[in-house]
Design an enzyme around this catalytic site. Structure first.
Site: not given
Ligand code: GAR
Length: 205
Positions: A114, A16, A97, A95, A112, A18
């Site tokens: 990425h 989390g 789809i 995570m 989203n 982000n």
């Molecule tokens: C982040 O790097 C995000 O961009 C990626 O997972 C991580 C989550 O980190 N998302 C994907 O790969 C989606 N396809 P977080 O839980 O610390 O935000």
């Protein structure tokens, strides 16, 4: 709408960071056209839930296992988001789809983040560290992050913002992931959220 602001729900599965960037951006005023009112995780013990609770944000856990099928999982998600009056859904490290049933239900209302420059290293199977492993294996010298609208094609919706990040010779997937987060994701995700919330509030979306 919540007092003239777009009502935001954030969907998470992991650490989390982000989500934290969004919470911090709301506190600092970078996000001023929207308010996070709900965080939903499809993983019971995701640390993102603790971050939400620490910020006083309502949380919900919905797992595929408990729902019995992917279809029932998505229906529970839709019901939860609608009961909450959600205007914008932010996928922040979510995570799973989502099917066309789900994405068409919230057309232009899901964004989203990425961790690559789409259309490189994206689509089915490219998530989390795997994206950075693939970038390093290919030997690209520049990578980055993308924020995009979510439609039925994984990582295929309209691009909202991108930011490039340089790869260094000694990078490991973990080191690169951290740099992409710090230099790109945590910046463009809140900025994109504000942009889209502003449009929702003005009635353009
Ligand atoms: C982040 O790097 C995000 O961009 C990626 O997972 C991580 C989550 O980190 N998302 C994907 O790969 C989606 N396809 P977080 O839980 O610390 O935000």
């Amino acid at each position: 709408m919540l007092n003239g602001k777009a009502n935001i729900a954030v969907l998470v599965s992991g650490g989390g960071t982000n989500l934290q960037a969004i919470i911090d951006a709301e506190k600092s005023g970078i996000i001023h056209s929207g308010k996070v009112s709900l965080v939903v995780s499809n993983v019971k013990d995701a640390y993102a839930l603790t971050r939400a609770q620490n910020a006083g944000i309502k949380t919900a856990v919905i797992t595929k296992k408990e729902c019995g099928s992917a279809q029932m999982f998505e229906q529970r998600l839709i019901d939860t988001l609608e009961e909450n009056g959600t205007d914008l859904i932010i996928l922040a490290g979510f995570m799973s789809i989502l099917s066309e049933d789900f994405t068409s239900h919230f057309r232009d209302r899901i964004i989203n983040v990425h961790p690559s420059l789409i259309p490189s290293f994206c689509g089915k199977g490219f998530y989390g560290l795997k994206v950075h492993e693939a970038a390093l294996a290919k030997g690209v010298k520049v990578t980055g992050a993308t924020v995009h609208f979510v439609n039925e094609i994984p990582d295929g919706g309209k691009i909202i913002m991108q930011k490039a990040v340089e790869i260094q010779p000694d990078d490991t997937p973990e080191i690169l992931q951290k740099r992409v987060m710090q230099q790109a994701e945590w910046i463009i995700l809140p900025q994109s959220a504000e942009l889209v919330c502003g449009e929702i509030v003005k009635g353009e979306k």
